[in-house]
Scaffold this motif. Structure first.
Motif, PDB file in Angstrom:
ATOM      1  N   LYS A 116      34.780  42.774  38.095  1.00 11.23           N
ATOM      2  CA  LYS A 116      35.618  42.466  39.265  1.00 11.23           C
ATOM      3  C   LYS A 116      36.109  41.021  39.217  1.00 11.23           C
ATOM      4  O   LYS A 116      37.285  40.741  39.495  1.00 11.23           O
ATOM      5  CB  LYS A 116      34.826  42.703  40.553  1.00 11.23           C
ATOM      6  N   ASP A 117      35.230  40.109  38.872  1.00 10.19           N
ATOM      7  CA  ASP A 117      35.620  38.702  38.795  1.00 10.19           C
ATOM      8  C   ASP A 117      36.693  38.494  37.737  1.00 10.19           C
ATOM      9  O   ASP A 117      37.645  37.729  37.950  1.00 10.19           O
ATOM     10  CB  ASP A 117      34.403  37.833  38.476  1.00 10.19           C
TER      11      ASP A 117
ATOM     12  N   ASN B 152      40.020  39.871  39.012  1.00 13.44           N
ATOM     13  CA  ASN B 152      40.562  39.033  40.088  1.00 13.44           C
ATOM     14  C   ASN B 152      41.164  37.729  39.590  1.00 13.44           C
ATOM     15  O   ASN B 152      41.970  37.108  40.291  1.00 13.44           O
ATOM     16  CB  ASN B 152      39.484  38.747  41.127  1.00 13.44           C
TER      17      ASN B 152
ATOM     18  N   LYS C 178      43.725  41.102  45.082  1.00  7.58           N
ATOM     19  CA  LYS C 178      42.335  40.946  44.679  1.00  7.58           C
ATOM     20  C   LYS C 178      41.487  42.152  45.080  1.00  7.58           C
ATOM     21  O   LYS C 178      41.742  42.812  46.082  1.00  7.58           O
ATOM     22  CB  LYS C 178      41.729  39.676  45.285  1.00  7.58           C
TER      23      LYS C 178
ATOM     24  N   ASP D  74      38.341  43.504  46.698  1.00 11.25           N
ATOM     25  CA  ASP D  74      37.387  42.969  47.668  1.00 11.25           C
ATOM     26  C   ASP D  74      36.646  44.090  48.387  1.00 11.25           C
ATOM     27  O   ASP D  74      35.566  44.504  47.993  1.00 11.25           O
ATOM     28  CB  ASP D  74      38.106  42.055  48.658  1.00 11.25           C
ATOM     29  N   LYS D  75      37.288  44.643  49.408  1.00  7.58           N
ATOM     30  CA  LYS D  75      36.603  45.641  50.236  1.00  7.58           C
ATOM     31  C   LYS D  75      37.307  46.993  50.227  1.00  7.58           C
ATOM     32  O   LYS D  75      37.210  47.753  51.188  1.00  7.58           O
ATOM     33  CB  LYS D  75      36.485  45.125  51.670  1.00  7.58           C
TER      34      LYS D  75
END
Length: 249
Positions: free
Chosen positions: A209-210, A213, A219, A221-222
């Motif tokens: 994920k990092d 992003n 990005k 995120d949720k």
């Protein structure tokens, strides 16, 4: 009579430059072949590569006769191996063209079908035993498996000078390409590359994920819906459709 120091210094500089020029690898043949036979969106004209096969085989000979040396820079070595992987993938396809998918071939990544410095290699060995050892996950967006869902083939050769900029550009394009990754505020459905090579993306203390992003316009995120896209293994060839003939009165 002793030569003045300035002459000795100039001679030393010229000698160093000559040695450096001998150590570097010129990918111009591959660069020209890519410009002629790969579109801006990464579609490949395999018939074009077959028509220009004499030039392509000149490049294969250069690769075989000039493997990376210890005194090459990291960028020179990495550019060499990326270009070699992509060029030999083209060879694998055109040797059996026409075909619908690289997976129609028997063991395409395990088959040892080319030599470098007298040693037989497979594409899988270049990827797993050489390229991945550089520890740069961006290579996964530079090497191409001749398929629709793969990162697009860049229609230029990688060089020591353009390497880092090109790797960043190819990674950013791939991650933000909606045909290969869907990243919205509500859902994340990404390429299977990110699960196949999950370990490679765990760099600098981060995770997949990092890494995504760093390059994604939106990005992760949720988002509630997450998953992986089906991989399309159809050949990444240019369309064979031609414009209808115009009949003149």
């Amino acid at each position: 009579m002793k030569a003045p120091k300035i002459i000795l210094v100039l001679f030393a500089i010229l000698s160093i430059n000559q040695i450096q020029s001998q150590n570097s690898f010129d990918h111009i043949i591959w660069d020209q072949a890519l410009l002629l036979n790969v579109s801006d969106d990464g579609k490949v004209d395999y018939n074009g590569f077959m028509r220009d096969s004499s030039q392509l085989y000149r490049y294969f000979k250069q690769l075989s006769d000039n493997p990376p040396q210890e005194n090459w820079t990291r960028e020179e070595k990495l550019a060499y191996w990326i270009n070699a992987y992509n060029a030999y993938t083209i060879k694998l396809v055109i040797d059996s063209y026409p075909l619908k998918s690289i997976k129609d071939l028997e063991d395409p990544w395990g088959k040892k079908f080319f030599k470098i410095d007298g040693v037989w290699y497979s594409l899988g060995e270049l990827e797993h035993k050489i390229l991945r050892k550089f520890g740069d996950p961006r290579i996964h967006f530079a090497i191409n498996c001749a398929s629709i869902s793969c990162p697009v083939v860049w229609n230029r050769a990688y060089t020591a000078d353009n390497l880092n900029t090109a790797l960043d550009s190819q990674t950013e394009k791939f991650i933000n390409d909606p045909t290969r990754n869907t990243i919205t505020k509500d859902k994340v459905i990404v390429s299977k590359i990110f699960t196949w090579y999950k370990r490679d993306f765990k760099v600098n203390g981060g995770d997949v994920k990092d890494f995504i992003n760093r390059y994604a316009a939106i990005k992760i995120d949720k988002q509630s819906k997450k998953g992986y896209k089906e991989y399309d293994w159809k050949l990444n060839e240019q369309s064979k459709d031609y414009p209808a003939a115009v009949v003149l009165d």
